[in-house]
Design an enzyme around this catalytic site. Sequence first.
Site, PDB file in Angstrom:
ATOM      1  N   GLU A   1       7.521   0.085  -9.435  1.00  0.00           N
ATOM      2  CA  GLU A   1       6.643   1.112  -8.879  1.00  0.00           C
ATOM      3  C   GLU A   1       7.092   2.483  -9.384  1.00  0.00           C
ATOM      4  OE1 GLU A   1       6.431   0.821  -4.632  1.00  0.00           O
ATOM      5  OE2 GLU A   1       5.599  -1.207  -4.663  1.00  0.00           O
TER       6      GLU A   1
ATOM      7  N   HIS B   1       1.121   0.888  -2.383  1.00  0.00           N
ATOM      8  CA  HIS B   1       2.187   0.977  -1.371  1.00  0.00           C
ATOM      9  C   HIS B   1       1.739   1.831  -0.189  1.00  0.00           C
ATOM     10  CE1 HIS B   1       6.783   0.341  -1.084  1.00  0.00           C
ATOM     11  NE2 HIS B   1       6.261   0.407   0.129  1.00  0.00           N
TER      12      HIS B   1
END
Length: 531
Positions: free
Chosen positions: A263, A281
């Site tokens: 990420e 997220h």
Amino acid sequence: MAPKVLISDKLSEAAVQIFKDRGIDVDFQPDVGKDKDKLAEIIGNYDGLAIRSATKVTEKIIAAADNLKVIGRAGIGTDNIDKEAASKKGIIVMNTPFGNMITTAEHAIAMMFAVARQIPEASESTHAGKWEKSKFMGVELTGKTLGVIGAGNIGGIVCDRARGLKMKVMAYDPFLGEEKAKKMGVEKVELDELLAKADFITLHVPFTDQTANILSKENIAKTKKGVRIVNCARGGLVDEEALAEALKSGHVAGAAFDVFAREPANENPLFHLPNVVCTPHLGAATTEAQENVALQVADQMANYLLTGAVENALNMPSVTAEEAKVMGPWVSLAGHLGSFIGQMTDEPIKAINILYDGVVSEMNLAALNCGVVAGIMKRANPDVNMVSAPVIAKERGIQVSTTNQDKSGVFDGYIKVTVVTDKRERSVAGTVFSDGKPRFIQIKGINIDAEIGANMLYTTNEDVPGIIGVLGNTMGKNGVNIANFTLGRNDVGGEAIALLYIDHAIEPKVVDALETTGMFTQVKRLAFDVA
């Protein structure tokens, strides 16, 4: 002087106000966390640092944090904090694991609905004016079997919500007991059974060595054909390449992911596949959750800085405010016992054995252990504290063991510490009297009753007449005032000890004078951190 806290990320104004209301000097600089050089320049001025995810608390930042005592992360993830460096420097790292539980659980349920009814694809198609009603045939959740991997705080909420949706819920969690499972209304199963029977699988475990790729290629192959997989927990729990292949083959009917192995996820094997729902997220991204974690971290940090209460710490046993009040004298005693042995022991320590007896055996032993170990390690490193001591002890290969037992003597409770070296074992015991003052009650198996002072003198000798006179005479000649004088022996004519509480630290020449009498086998100056 009031503690000083820096907030280096965007936190709620209400959180700032909590610090102010508690009498803490708070410096709200919500953008300084993005400037690592500026943060390193100013961090030495603060006792506490409150952050979100934008601030990266690196080893360099921690090295510059000379006064920092606590780092508070508003949220669960602490990947942006060098926890090892913080622990070695004695800085507590806290997070807020409960502030966003409901939000994250709700997101998992929403993702389950989204993948079951292909909502994102259907929405995109409808926005394009296609009206492909027959293309998006979904499935109901009612009556389906949900497999929950990890039935802790968030997983438990998901189980509860799923039961409300009339799903059959089975859970795999090594720490879930049968009785707890029954109360939750879920079936406790092993992982292979869950994989074989679940129509939907949702993950709610942290990323550890044990959980990494828990849905590996082999385990994905064990799943029921047509399964739908949801991950709103942590990236790296699922082999994304293997899942992409299973989606392409049709073995897995759909997937919904909020977290990814890398990420920000600018590319991923799951992207652009049909019936795969992806979000960036967002598990904790609700107004309520962001407010909750900000308020929670402010409360936790204020409690620690003002009362010593430790909540949701990742590198220190938690101690509630109530525990801190009751345990305070016992924590002091633990430190003094450790300090005594640390000052008496010159050779490397192999093991530390701690015995808790009576009332103290029912207290927070993990925190007391930290106090003992910190006391022992202070001689080698004066900057060590209850956070860093266990880390240093582990690095040195020192084994720490604990025993607790019911009341076995005249005291309501006591602590006995024994250290083991290649040459000997050495022990000391102490208790806390009703006045809250810690006292030594046994040294080397010899019973005593000694008040603990900032400056003390310890001697050992053969039990013969004249020792008291020599000690008193030598102290008097050198202008040393004795506040308290304690004697003990193991038998008539056997080994004897003396522990003197004196007003000021004695000079080395006093020790030399005692040693030259030839009457003492050991003479040792001791110092204790007594408030």
